[in-house]
Scaffold this active site. Structure first.
Site, PDB file in Angstrom:
ATOM      1  N   ASN A   1       6.496 -32.458  21.253  1.00 61.96           N
ATOM      2  CA  ASN A   1       5.560 -32.152  20.164  1.00 61.96           C
ATOM      3  C   ASN A   1       4.111 -32.551  20.455  1.00 61.96           C
ATOM      4  O   ASN A   1       3.189 -31.928  19.968  1.00 61.96           O
ATOM      5  CB  ASN A   1       6.043 -32.776  18.846  1.00 61.96           C
ATOM      6  CG  ASN A   1       6.217 -34.263  18.925  1.00 61.96           C
ATOM      7  OD1 ASN A   1       6.283 -34.832  20.017  1.00 61.96           O
ATOM      8  ND2 ASN A   1       6.292 -34.916  17.785  1.00 61.96           N
TER       9      ASN A   1
ATOM     10  N   GLU B   1      10.545 -44.745  21.282  1.00 62.65           N
ATOM     11  CA  GLU B   1       9.872 -44.115  20.128  1.00 62.65           C
ATOM     12  C   GLU B   1      10.750 -42.960  19.692  1.00 62.65           C
ATOM     13  O   GLU B   1      10.732 -41.888  20.309  1.00 62.65           O
ATOM     14  CB  GLU B   1       8.484 -43.609  20.547  1.00 62.65           C
ATOM     15  CG  GLU B   1       7.494 -44.707  20.870  1.00 62.65           C
ATOM     16  CD  GLU B   1       7.065 -45.495  19.649  1.00 62.65           C
ATOM     17  OE1 GLU B   1       7.445 -45.150  18.514  1.00 62.65           O
ATOM     18  OE2 GLU B   1       6.352 -46.497  19.835  1.00 62.65           O
TER      19      GLU B   1
ATOM     20  N   CYS C   1       7.348 -37.009  14.369  1.00 61.38           N
ATOM     21  CA  CYS C   1       8.414 -37.997  14.176  1.00 61.38           C
ATOM     22  C   CYS C   1       8.232 -38.829  12.916  1.00 61.38           C
ATOM     23  O   CYS C   1       9.189 -39.189  12.242  1.00 61.38           O
ATOM     24  CB  CYS C   1       8.471 -38.911  15.390  1.00 61.38           C
ATOM     25  SG  CYS C   1       6.866 -39.620  15.773  1.00 61.38           S
TER      26      CYS C   1
ATOM     27  N   GLU D   1       3.986 -48.873  20.610  1.00 62.17           N
ATOM     28  CA  GLU D   1       2.946 -48.273  21.433  1.00 62.17           C
ATOM     29  C   GLU D   1       1.597 -48.564  20.783  1.00 62.17           C
ATOM     30  O   GLU D   1       1.515 -48.970  19.626  1.00 62.17           O
ATOM     31  CB  GLU D   1       3.174 -46.757  21.551  1.00 62.17           C
ATOM     32  CG  GLU D   1       4.415 -46.452  22.375  1.00 62.17           C
ATOM     33  CD  GLU D   1       4.516 -45.021  22.856  1.00 62.17           C
ATOM     34  OE1 GLU D   1       4.455 -44.110  22.025  1.00 62.17           O
ATOM     35  OE2 GLU D   1       4.670 -44.831  24.083  1.00 62.17           O
TER      36      GLU D   1
END
Ligand code: NAD
Length: 484
Positions: free
Chosen positions: A153, A250, A284, A458
């Site tokens: 994505n 993630e 997400c 992150e």
């Protein structure tokens, strides 16, 4: 634009091909046309990528952080200069409209390189005074060879969200993009070389899950950072655990967006749109369980439908387009299947629900209301433009329901009551929360999930801990007292 890369992989500072690998066609989601072909990495390609990265990392880790940072800053500046070209490529790779990619992809990659470029010189250990004049100090050392594995994505952003902290901390990185969007990371590799990054420190190899797995399983790889689904995360985490490797995961989400009666209606509707329809819903952290308090429900739905009518669905390369296609036929079919489940389980379709005929993988932005907690569309990650509206009466009830999920990536609250906003955020189990906003992802703040949504963080200073290891050094200043 010529979308066919010079070759499939980028290793040791140059493009390299090996057509023995399985061919992967790159499809433009807006038309269904094949716009490039790459080949999956063979064992020989993987071997070259690993060997060159290990070799390059030795000298890189002995440079000062400031020197390393300077190169990352140069890369960021080249990315900014080429934003137009990189954004067009991102649009070809993903189908996301140019009206988004110009502002959210290469620019986010540049932000990240600037942040970690600036931070690189500040990565230090600490001095620990001890008794009798003795002391210890710590060193924050790189892990060595890190592997990044991307989802489809945000191919440019994901590659830099992994590479920037890894490189700033003195590691090398091999990045495997998603097989659905293999093009953008190659451009980042080119730019790194142009910026002066020594060859081998950022290698790109293409392939499906088997190539990712081969990298994860190689004992020379020290760390794996995956952006992907929970099922893939489980496999990658297990494989990494068998060799005690560090991981950043993630993963997916099914995040709640909670709208109270006292919320500013227009902002709440904007938040819900950003939380469900930006990037055609393929994000997400999306707030796909939209809990709306009874008192505002009617006005909220009416305004939402009005605003959705203003979406401009069309050619993603046209700057006026605000809603593009799904990334692939496969993803379109997954979402259509969820729409059917929503209808079958008794949710009420407010708008959308159909694929748009013609070329490309377009789907109408879709809203269901009367959704209950047990319905499949309220429980599973859909990863498409499908919003589920649920209703609630009070704070205690909505907190319990919002937390009743295996995920924990994000959550949002819209309310005018500042105390309630913080009370809610305190009670919600999610890694990233938004108050009167949704889906902001500034590089300065940590990003990651609770529970099944992930491990590690992150961005921000928090990422440094995930790309370094601590060495403690004890220093004795006097004589050594031994028992015999
Ligand atoms: P995916 O899990 O199918 O694939 C992700 C990557 O893992 C791909 O590059 C794939 O080739 C690779 N892979 C697959 N099997 C592997 C294996 N056994 N070993 C190593 N690598 C393997 O996910 P996707 O469909 O590409 O992306 C969508 C998913 O990603 C959604 O669940 C979404 O929520 C998640 N996502 C999470 C974040 C986040 O930051 N939390 C961001 C974007 C997307």
């Amino acid at each position: 634009m010529n979308t066919q890369p010079i070759a499939s992989h980028f290793i040791n500072g140059a493009y390299i091909e090996d057509i023995q690998g399985q061919p992967i066609d790159v499809i433009y989601p807006a038309t269904g046309d094949v716009i490039a072909r790459v080949y999956s990495a063979t064992p020989d390609i993987i071997q070259r990528a690993i060997e060159s990265a290990i070799q390059a990392q030795i000298a890189w880790s002995s440079m000062s952080g400031t020197e390393r940072g300077r190169i990352l800053l140069r890369a960021a500046s080249i990315i900014r200069q080429r934003n137009d070209e990189l954004s067009v490529l991102e649009t070809y790779d993903t189908g996301k409209p140019l009206s988004e990619t110009l502002y959210a992809d290469a620019t986010s990659a540049a932000d990240c390189l600037e942040y970690f470029g600036g931070l690189a010189g500040t990565i230090t250990g600490e001095h620990i005074p001890l008794a009798d004049g003795n002391w210890a100090y710590t060193r924050r050392e790189p892990l060595g060879l890190c592997v990044g594995i991307g989802a489809w994505n945000y191919p440019t952003q994901i590659s830099c969200w992994k590479a920037a902290p890894a490189l700033a901390c003195g590691n090398a990185m091999i990045f495997k993009p998603s097989e659905t969007t293999p093009l953008c990371a190659l451009k980042i590799a080119e730019i790194f070389i142009e910026a002066g990054l020594p060859a081998g420190l950022y290698n790109v190899v293409q392939g499906l899950g088997d190539v990712g797995a081969a990298l994860v399983n190689d004992p020379r790889v020290n760390k794996v950072s995956l952006t992907g689904s929970v099922p893939t995360g489980r496999k990658v985490y297990a494989a990494a655990a068998s060799q005690m490797k560090q991981v950043t995961m993630e993963l997916g989400g099914k995040s709640p967006l909670i709208i109270f009666d006292d919320a500013n209606l227009e902002n709440a509707v904007s938040g819900a749109i950003l939380a469900n329809f930006y990037s055609t819903g393929q994000i997400c952290s999306n707030g796909t369980r939209v809990f709306v308090q009874q008192g505002i429900l009617k006005a909220f739905l009416a305004r939402l439908v009005d605003r959705l009518d203003q979406a401009i669905v069309g050619d993603p390369q046209n700057l006026k387009t605000t809603f593009g296609p799904m990334v692939s036929k496969r993803q379109l079919d997954i979402v259509l299947n969820y729409i059917e489940k929503g209808k079958a389980e008794g949710a009420r379709l407010v708008t959308g629900g159909k694929a748009i005929s013609g070329p490309g993988y377009y789907l109408q932005p879709t809203i269901f209301c009367d959704v209950t907690d047990e319905m499949t569309i309220a429980k599973e990650e859909v990863f498409g433009p499908l919003m589920s509206v649920l209703t609630f009466d009070n704070e205690t009830e909505v907190i319990t329901r919002a937390n009743a999920t295996e995920f924990g990536l994000a959550a949002g609250v819209f309310t005018a009551d500042i105390s309630r906003a913080h009370r809610m955020v305190n009670a919600i189990k999610a890694g990233t929360c938004f108050i009167n906003s949704y889906n902001d992802a500034p590089v300065e703040a940590p990003f990651g999930g609770f529970n099944m949504s992930g491990v590690g963080r992150e961005n921000s200073k928090a990422a440094v801990a995930h790309y370094t290891q601590i060495k403690s050094v004890f220093v004795r200043m006097g004589d050594v007292d031994a028992p015999f």
